[in-house]
Design an enzyme around this catalytic site. Structure first.
Site, PDB file in Angstrom:
ATOM      1  N   ILE A 166       0.793  -1.076   0.009  1.00 27.87           N
ATOM      2  CA  ILE A 166       0.118  -0.085  -0.020  1.00 27.87           C
ATOM      3  C   ILE A 166       0.828   1.255   0.131  1.00 27.87           C
ATOM      4  O   ILE A 166       1.752   1.262   0.788  1.00 27.87           O
ATOM      5  CB  ILE A 166      -0.844   0.113   1.262  1.00 27.87           C
ATOM      6  CG1 ILE A 166      -1.362  -1.205   1.519  1.00 27.87           C
ATOM      7  CG2 ILE A 166      -1.782   1.203   1.302  1.00 27.87           C
ATOM      8  CD1 ILE A 166      -2.443  -1.856   0.483  1.00 27.87           C
ATOM      9  N   HIS A 214       0.546   4.544   1.282  1.00 28.27           N
ATOM     10  CA  HIS A 214      -0.276   5.236   2.305  1.00 28.27           C
ATOM     11  C   HIS A 214      -0.360   6.660   1.893  1.00 28.27           C
ATOM     12  O   HIS A 214       0.627   7.096   1.589  1.00 28.27           O
ATOM     13  CB  HIS A 214       0.336   4.700   3.743  1.00 28.27           C
ATOM     14  CG  HIS A 214       0.156   3.411   4.105  1.00 28.27           C
ATOM     15  ND1 HIS A 214      -0.955   2.842   4.663  1.00 28.27           N
ATOM     16  CD2 HIS A 214       0.993   2.420   4.374  1.00 28.27           C
ATOM     17  CE1 HIS A 214      -0.812   1.703   4.943  1.00 28.27           C
ATOM     18  NE2 HIS A 214       0.503   1.075   4.841  1.00 28.27           N
ATOM     19  N   LYS A 253      -3.749  -2.451  14.360  1.00 28.76           N
ATOM     20  CA  LYS A 253      -4.336  -1.715  13.001  1.00 28.76           C
ATOM     21  C   LYS A 253      -5.591  -2.602  12.388  1.00 28.76           C
ATOM     22  O   LYS A 253      -6.269  -2.089  11.464  1.00 28.76           O
ATOM     23  CB  LYS A 253      -3.335  -1.644  12.245  1.00 28.76           C
ATOM     24  CG  LYS A 253      -2.625  -0.243  12.438  1.00 28.76           C
ATOM     25  CD  LYS A 253      -1.924   0.487  11.267  1.00 28.76           C
ATOM     26  CE  LYS A 253      -0.839   0.204  10.888  1.00 28.76           C
ATOM     27  NZ  LYS A 253      -0.224   1.237   9.739  1.00 28.76           N
ATOM     28  N   ARG A 260       7.740  -7.105   9.961  1.00 25.55           N
ATOM     29  CA  ARG A 260       7.888  -5.798   9.985  1.00 25.55           C
ATOM     30  C   ARG A 260       9.072  -5.347  10.876  1.00 25.55           C
ATOM     31  O   ARG A 260       9.493  -6.233  12.019  1.00 25.55           O
ATOM     32  CB  ARG A 260       6.655  -5.184  10.940  1.00 25.55           C
ATOM     33  CG  ARG A 260       5.471  -5.256  10.375  1.00 25.55           C
ATOM     34  CD  ARG A 260       4.351  -4.834  11.183  1.00 25.55           C
ATOM     35  NE  ARG A 260       3.050  -5.235  10.740  1.00 25.55           N
ATOM     36  CZ  ARG A 260       2.323  -6.412  10.705  1.00 25.55           C
ATOM     37  NH1 ARG A 260       2.956  -7.278  11.641  1.00 25.55           N
ATOM     38  NH2 ARG A 260       1.223  -6.304  10.431  1.00 25.55           N
ATOM     39  N   CYS A 279       4.661 -20.577 -19.093  1.00 32.27           N
ATOM     40  CA  CYS A 279       3.589 -20.530 -17.959  1.00 32.27           C
ATOM     41  C   CYS A 279       2.370 -20.344 -18.578  1.00 32.27           C
ATOM     42  O   CYS A 279       2.035 -19.445 -19.089  1.00 32.27           O
ATOM     43  CB  CYS A 279       3.981 -19.542 -16.784  1.00 32.27           C
ATOM     44  SG  CYS A 279       2.671 -19.322 -15.867  1.00 32.27           S
ATOM     45  N   CYS A 334      -0.612 -20.722 -17.086  1.00 33.30           N
ATOM     46  CA  CYS A 334      -1.658 -20.024 -16.158  1.00 33.30           C
ATOM     47  C   CYS A 334      -1.619 -18.499 -16.529  1.00 33.30           C
ATOM     48  O   CYS A 334      -2.624 -17.598 -16.534  1.00 33.30           O
ATOM     49  CB  CYS A 334      -1.546 -20.480 -14.832  1.00 33.30           C
ATOM     50  SG  CYS A 334      -1.607 -22.189 -14.624  1.00 33.30           S
ATOM     51  N   CYS A 344      -1.806 -22.875 -10.976  1.00 29.22           N
ATOM     52  CA  CYS A 344      -1.167 -24.178 -10.862  1.00 29.22           C
ATOM     53  C   CYS A 344       0.258 -23.993  -9.950  1.00 29.22           C
ATOM     54  O   CYS A 344       0.915 -25.129  -9.599  1.00 29.22           O
ATOM     55  CB  CYS A 344      -0.928 -25.046 -11.961  1.00 29.22           C
ATOM     56  SG  CYS A 344       0.518 -24.615 -13.199  1.00 29.22           S
ATOM     57  N   CYS A 403       5.277 -25.744 -15.139  1.00 28.52           N
ATOM     58  CA  CYS A 403       6.235 -24.962 -15.867  1.00 28.52           C
ATOM     59  C   CYS A 403       7.600 -25.168 -15.169  1.00 28.52           C
ATOM     60  O   CYS A 403       8.633 -24.874 -15.679  1.00 28.52           O
ATOM     61  CB  CYS A 403       6.014 -23.539 -15.960  1.00 28.52           C
ATOM     62  SG  CYS A 403       5.555 -22.446 -14.830  1.00 28.52           S
TER      63      CYS A 403
HETATM   64  C1  LIG Z   1       3.479  -7.040   7.053  1.00 28.74           C
HETATM   65  C2  LIG Z   1       4.151  -5.866   6.607  1.00 28.74           C
HETATM   66  C3  LIG Z   1       3.204  -5.011   5.853  1.00 28.74           C
HETATM   67  C4  LIG Z   1       3.713  -3.799   5.500  1.00 28.74           C
HETATM   68  N1  LIG Z   1       2.755  -3.077   4.548  1.00 28.74           N
HETATM   69  C5  LIG Z   1       3.428  -2.015   4.185  1.00 28.74           C
HETATM   70  C6  LIG Z   1       2.477  -0.987   3.390  1.00 28.74           C
HETATM   71  O1  LIG Z   1       1.472  -1.378   3.134  1.00 28.74           O
HETATM   72  N2  LIG Z   1       2.744   0.170   2.778  1.00 28.74           N
HETATM   73  C7  LIG Z   1       4.157   0.770   3.212  1.00 28.74           C
HETATM   74  O2  LIG Z   1       4.517   1.546   2.710  1.00 28.74           O
HETATM   75  N3  LIG Z   1       5.046  -0.246   4.148  1.00 28.74           N
HETATM   76  C8  LIG Z   1       4.516  -1.328   4.488  1.00 28.74           C
HETATM   77  N4  LIG Z   1       5.429  -2.274   5.342  1.00 28.74           N
HETATM   78  C9  LIG Z   1       6.742  -1.764   5.581  1.00 28.74           C
HETATM   79  C10 LIG Z   1       7.652  -1.936   4.350  1.00 28.74           C
HETATM   80  O3  LIG Z   1       7.703  -3.364   3.857  1.00 28.74           O
HETATM   81  C11 LIG Z   1       9.063  -1.859   4.913  1.00 28.74           C
HETATM   82  O4  LIG Z   1       9.082  -0.432   5.456  1.00 28.74           O
HETATM   83  C12 LIG Z   1      10.197  -1.754   3.754  1.00 28.74           C
HETATM   84  O5  LIG Z   1      10.127  -3.107   2.909  1.00 28.74           O
HETATM   85  C13 LIG Z   1      11.419  -1.866   4.378  1.00 28.74           C
HETATM   86  O6  LIG Z   1      12.361  -1.992   3.540  1.00 28.74           O
HETATM   87  P1  LIG Z   1      14.096  -2.246   3.893  1.00 28.74           P
HETATM   88  O7  LIG Z   1      14.876  -2.017   2.622  1.00 28.74           O
HETATM   89  O8  LIG Z   1      14.441  -1.356   4.984  1.00 28.74           O
HETATM   90  O9  LIG Z   1      14.048  -3.771   4.514  1.00 28.74           O
HETATM   91  P2  LIG Z   1      14.169  -5.031   3.670  1.00 28.74           P
HETATM   92  O10 LIG Z   1      13.184  -5.065   2.669  1.00 28.74           O
HETATM   93  O11 LIG Z   1      13.901  -6.056   4.688  1.00 28.74           O
HETATM   94  O12 LIG Z   1      15.704  -5.166   3.135  1.00 28.74           O
HETATM   95  C14 LIG Z   1      16.810  -5.393   4.013  1.00 28.74           C
HETATM   96  C15 LIG Z   1      17.744  -6.319   3.237  1.00 28.74           C
HETATM   97  O13 LIG Z   1      18.903  -6.366   3.857  1.00 28.74           O
HETATM   98  C16 LIG Z   1      19.432  -7.547   3.695  1.00 28.74           C
HETATM   99  N5  LIG Z   1      20.454  -7.768   4.887  1.00 28.74           N
HETATM  100  C17 LIG Z   1      20.362  -7.923   6.201  1.00 28.74           C
HETATM  101  N6  LIG Z   1      21.464  -8.025   6.782  1.00 28.74           N
HETATM  102  C18 LIG Z   1      22.262  -8.078   5.823  1.00 28.74           C
HETATM  103  C19 LIG Z   1      23.664  -8.245   5.947  1.00 28.74           C
HETATM  104  N7  LIG Z   1      24.374  -8.292   7.132  1.00 28.74           N
HETATM  105  N8  LIG Z   1      24.520  -8.008   4.629  1.00 28.74           N
HETATM  106  C20 LIG Z   1      23.896  -7.859   3.594  1.00 28.74           C
HETATM  107  N9  LIG Z   1      22.617  -7.771   3.447  1.00 28.74           N
HETATM  108  C21 LIG Z   1      21.757  -7.872   4.750  1.00 28.74           C
HETATM  109  C22 LIG Z   1      18.224  -8.231   4.029  1.00 28.74           C
HETATM  110  O14 LIG Z   1      18.494  -9.659   3.167  1.00 28.74           O
HETATM  111  C23 LIG Z   1      17.173  -7.547   2.914  1.00 28.74           C
HETATM  112  O15 LIG Z   1      17.227  -7.953   1.550  1.00 28.74           O
HETATM  113  C24 LIG Z   1       4.948  -3.474   5.556  1.00 28.74           C
HETATM  114  C25 LIG Z   1       5.862  -4.201   6.400  1.00 28.74           C
HETATM  115  C26 LIG Z   1       5.658  -5.682   6.723  1.00 28.74           C
HETATM  116  C27 LIG Z   1       6.467  -6.449   7.411  1.00 28.74           C
END
Ligand SMILES: Cc1cc2nc3c(=O)[nH]c(=O)nc-3n(C[C@H](O)[C@H](O)[C@H](O)COP(=O)(O)OP(=O)(O)OC[C@H]3O[C@@H](n4cnc5c(N)ncnc54)[C@H](O)[C@@H]3O)c2cc1C
Lengths: 475, 411
Positions: free
Chosen positions: A47, A49, A249, A308, A396, A398, A433, A438
């Site tokens: 989303i 937001h 929420k 999260r 694929c 489907c 599927c 595939c």
């Molecule tokens: C259930 C859920 C629902 C959400 N819904 C929304 C929403 O609707 N709208 C919204 O705006 N946000 C939403 N969020 C929040 C959003 O998903 C996150 O804020 C965002 O994806 C965070 O991105 P990031 O890059 O910080 O983390 P991540 O995507 O987790 O990326 C971190 C990366 O770092 C890598 N990493 C970790 N440690 C190391 C290391 N030592 N060396 C190398 N690589 C490493 C990991 O493998 C990973 O790929 C939601 C989150 C969750 C969990």
């Protein structure tokens, strides 16, 4: 020697890399997994937001509103599906009505435009399938949906097209400070960089600790989802939230940009940072979702769970205790929406730390959309097939994905290396599927294009081997 | 304009093509998405095919070859690696392949013979992780029999559909350990002979009224938790048992592939998942016929061939303007009988009615009723959901009726 090394190829690291790639800098992204978008950026609600949720004056509020503003243009440039479907926060009782008014006021203060509170009649007119017990709603017309991993893949791909490098299977274990640069190492490999940004999501506290930064912690909060068949995507057109209560929420019901219906997330604090299993209790809570009538759960195609990154301060943490090293932690929701603005915020800080930013004149903000073939006219498709027969071979069934599109996903930045990588880039194996037909064919294509043995193809890197050897070997 | 386009080159599509040819149609085109004719039989290398049709125990490829050889001999045209993307009510077919690109064909008649697909794991809502090592039984069959690779060595199978049973034996013969076959229902959905030959002969336990409630393992499957279910099919948590394994095969049902039928607005049955057809296997859209697993899931290919011959012959009659209808009788069922094929009769003639039951019943009578009056009755010692049954309906029973009810009576 790099100018900037980014740890973590999630949406935060990806959006930062892309924004930085407009400048004359040597950039490298380090990611511990076999693909990008393997953390929270793979499994979330998708989303964008509107921005009425976060407390006024918080970093979350500021960056959410700014990020959501930037998102449509970014999606356009990156060829990522983005749909401004609007969102509804649905109220059932007097308590909810009060909360909805508060959200409205907060949204106005945060600078969210066109917010309004609508009554039962208008609500049911907007969404005929909403629960009969709903009495009012906050309508945020600026709310939107996006595919989070598609956005992350595209952002990193575009950064790479503009010169950034990506090192997969690079788990940062050691970081050493030198005079004017940092040395960052995994068990196998070392890179050096003048500046480092820690965007390691769930592990951002662990990475910060390596340089002695104990100023924050991050803990996982589970969110489980059920994804329903495309047949059900039309049940609602808006993203439908329940009014938040002291209990949390609540569960949302939303169409996805691909036309499926998403129900989730649950909310449960846990301690294991890798624990993304779905649970029976989780399903039960999802089955109880009551904002929308008659959700056809028998049309489920898959379920999944995301974690999260809940930060210890309650707000996004973008901070630095050492020159040249910035950490982004606690980037929970609305981190996806805020990601373009988080990138700007980090770049401002890098500037303060002394990074010189010179615009490149050959920067190209555009990336060809991954679905260009799917969306092409029949004549254009035929012209492509005539040139390259692989686009005439449907692999694929489907989701109607051709061999040409799969080959493209392997050779387009950041290239897919495993079955799930193909799935996220092309939708092959994502249909009814679920890859039953595939998968063996996709394994052959991966094996051929990457010139690796069939046996070594994995589902998602690491030890996720698909097969255990040739027949007769076990005998 | 092509006289007859057949979608799918498996046993149903080939039998239908041959029958249409024998009825005088020459302008036929079979469209097949795979690289070879034969459909799913290509990977069914076990024997047991053709007992009814040829009085022989053939393997799947041998059975398919009998038909494919005829297709070659008669020079019936077909296109391989060709995926049909759309069909319309007006019988315009859109397809794509590497040589021709996307193309349209208008047909006088169409026979749908697209087969079925397996129900995937996602649809089951099993809790736990999402590691590698979980495959539908048919995918595993393809990996082992066609590709020559083993999906794993230590196996649990969920669902006792025929492909699951066959794969229990196949994996065992390849040196894997198959620990158990769990079946949610109190009876197996597979053929009795497969339970005997694929499980009992290899001492593989069949756990009836059991299901998998949790999946374990981060990267590759490390085990499953199974549990007994009560009579409402809810897991009884106190019976939960952890089984370490590296592979979970699913054989939890087959779904006729009717996405194309939907695009042509063909009426589908919510019970079979296939089209509603008359005795000629004509769907609700005139000139579009269906046969084989796309119509309803069969347990024996011999019956698929029979059904496809009807569809092929009747499509030929349709093309030649000879198909006539003079009555309209709906066949209804009582729930214990889940469905019949055909569901509708439009011509007065002797008809074989195929049906499936919803549970295992012993000592029953199958009654056909016109209102309260039983007009036909036949005794059966045992009927089971896994085995398709049939009865002969005499033409004279169709006189002056608009509806007949098929009922199962326990005696
Ligand atoms: C259930 C859920 C629902 C959400 N819904 C929304 C929403 O609707 N709208 C919204 O705006 N946000 C939403 N969020 C929040 C959003 O998903 C996150 O804020 C965002 O994806 C965070 O991105 P990031 O890059 O910080 O983390 P991540 O995507 O987790 O990326 C971190 C990366 O770092 C890598 N990493 C970790 N440690 C190391 C290391 N030592 N060396 C190398 N690589 C490493 C990991 O493998 C990973 O790929 C939601 C989150 C969750 C969990």
């Amino acid at each position: 020697m790099y100018d900037v090394v980014i740890i973590g190829a999630g949406v935060v690291g990806g959006m930062l890399a892309r924004t930085l790639s407009a400048y004359d800098l040597k950039i490298c992204i380090l990611e511990k997994e076999n693909d990008v978008a393997m953390g929270a950026s793979k499994a979330n609600s998708g989303i964008v937001h509107a921005g009425f949720d976060a407390k006024e004056n918080s970093l979350k509020a500021k960056l959410n509103v700014r990020g959501a503003e930037l998102m449509p243009q970014i999606a356009e440039e990156l060829g990522v599906k983005y749909k401004n479907n609007g969102s509804l926060v649905v109220g059932f009782n007097d308590e909810d009505v009060k909360t909805i008014k508060e959200l409205y006021d907060r949204g106005c203060k945060n600078g969210v435009r066109r917010l309004r509170i609508i009554d039962q009649d208008e609500l049911h007119e907007l969404e005929p399938n909403i629960s009969d017990k709903a009495i009012c709603a906050l309508h945020a017309p600026t709310g939107a949906i996006i595919c989070p991993y598609e956005l992350t893949i595209a952002a990193i791909g575009n950064a790479m097209d503009n010169g950034a490098e990506l090192k997969l299977n690079f788990e940062v274990k050691k970081i050493q400070e030198h005079d004017g640069y940092w040395e960052i190492a995994s068990d196998k490999d070392t890179v050096m960089s003048h500046y480092v940004v820690n965007a390691a999501g769930q592990y951002s506290d662990a990475v910060a600790k390596i340089i002695g930064d104990n100023s924050f912690t991050v803990h996982p909060r589970k969110g489980e989802y059920i994804l329903l068949d495309k047949e059900c995507g039309g049940l609602v057109s808006h993203t439908v939230f329940r009014t938040p209560t002291a209990m949390g929420k609540g569960i949302l019901v939303s169409p996805t940009v691909d036309g499926n219906l998403l129900v989730g997330p649950t909310s449960e604090d846990i301690s294991d940072k890798d624990e993304t299993s779905t649970t029976i209790e989780g399903f039960r809570k999802l089955f109880d979702a009551d904002t929308v009538k008659n959700i056809p759960f028998n049309k489920t195609i898959t379920s999944f769970c995301g974690l999260r990154s809940v930060g210890s301060t309650g707000d996004f943490i973008i901070s630095s205790i050492k020159r040249g090293f910035i950490s982004a932690g606690g980037i929970e929701s609305p981190g996806l929406s805020a990601s373009p603005a988080i990138a700007e915020e980090i770049i401002d800080m890098l500037g303060v730390h002394g990074l010189v930013l010179c615009k490149k004149n050959d920067y190209n903000p555009y990336r060809r959309t991954a679905h260009w073939f799917r969306e092409a006219s029949v004549a254009a498709k035929n012209a492509t097939i005539a040139q390259n027969h692989a686009y005439g071979r449907v692999i694929c069934r489907c989701e109607t994905v051709t061999e040409g599109e799969i080959i493209e996903a392997i050779h387009t930045n950041p290239g897919a290396r495993d079955l799930d990588g193909i799935k996220r880039r092309t939708r092959a194996q994502m249909g009814r599927c679920q890859g039953g037909f595939c998968m063996p064919a996709i394994m052959r294509i991966l094996s051929r294009e990457l010139d690796i043995p069939y046996e070594s193809i994995s589902k998602s890197g690491g030890g996720s081997d698909v097969i255990c050897g040739r027949t007769k070997e076990t005998l | 304009m092509t006289d007859l386009v057949i979608i799918g080159g498996g046993p149903a599509g080939m039998s239908a093509a041959l029958a249409a040819y024998e009825s005088g149609i020459r302008d036929i085109l079979i469209l097949e998405r795979d690289a070879a004719l034969g459909g799913i039989l290509q990977q069914c290398i076990h024997n047991g095919f053709g007992l009814h049709k040829f009085g022989q125990e053939l393997t799947g490829p041998e059975y398919a070859w009998k038909y494919e050889k005829r297709v070659h001999e008669l020079g019936i045209p077909y296109k391989l690696n060709t995926m049909v993307l759309d069909i319309t009510y007006n019988k315009v077919i859109t397809a794509t392949n590497a040589e021709d690109g996307m193309f349209e064909i208008k047909a006088k008649a169409i026979i749908l013979a697209m087969g079925c697909r397996e129900r995937p794991k996602g649809a089951l809502n099993i809790a736990g992780t999402r590691p590698a090592g979980i495959y539908s039984a048919g995918t595993a069959q393809k990996l082992v029999n066609i590709e020559g690779y083993m999906p794993g060595k230590n196996v649990v199978i969920l669902g006792s559909g025929d492909i699951g049973l066959i794969m229990a034996r196949r994996m065992t013969l390849e040196g894997a350990k198959v620990q158990a076959v769990c079946e949610l229902m109190p009876y197996s959905g597979g053929l009795a002979r497969n339970i005997e030959q694929c499980l009992n002969d290899f001492n593989i336990p069949l756990k009836l009224s059991h299901t998998v409630i949790e999946i374990h393992g981060k990267e590759r499957l490390s085990g499953v938790t199974i549990a007994k279910v009560d009579d409402r099919r809810k897991p009884i948590m106190s019976t939960a048992e952890y089984i370490p394994c590296d592979t979970l095969l699913l054989s939890v049902g087959l779904i006729p592939e009717n996405e194309l039928s939907k695009s042509a607005d063909i009426e589908l049955s919510s019970v079979t998942g296939g089209a509603v057809v008359d005795q000629d296997r004509q769907t609700s859209v005139s000139g579009i016929f269906a046969c084989g697993n796309v119509l309803h899931v069969h347990d024996l290919v011999d019956f698929v061939s029979d059904e496809a011959e009807i569809a092929g012959k009747c499509a030929a009659e349709y093309i030649n303007g000879e198909k006539c209808s003079n009555i309209s009788v709906n066949l209804k069922t009582d729930g214990r009988i889940r469905y019949t094929v055909p569901q509708r009769i439009t011509q007065k003639k002797d008809i074989t009615v195929y049906f499936r039951v919803s549970d295992v019943f012993r000592n029953v009578r199958i009654n056909i009723k016109n209102g309260d009056k039983t007009v036909f009755s036949k005794k059966k010692n045992k009927v089971a959901p896994g085995e398709m049954e049939s009865i002969q309906l005499k033409a004279e029973l169709l006189d002056g009726v608009s509806e007949l009810n098929l009922e199962l009576e326990e005696v």
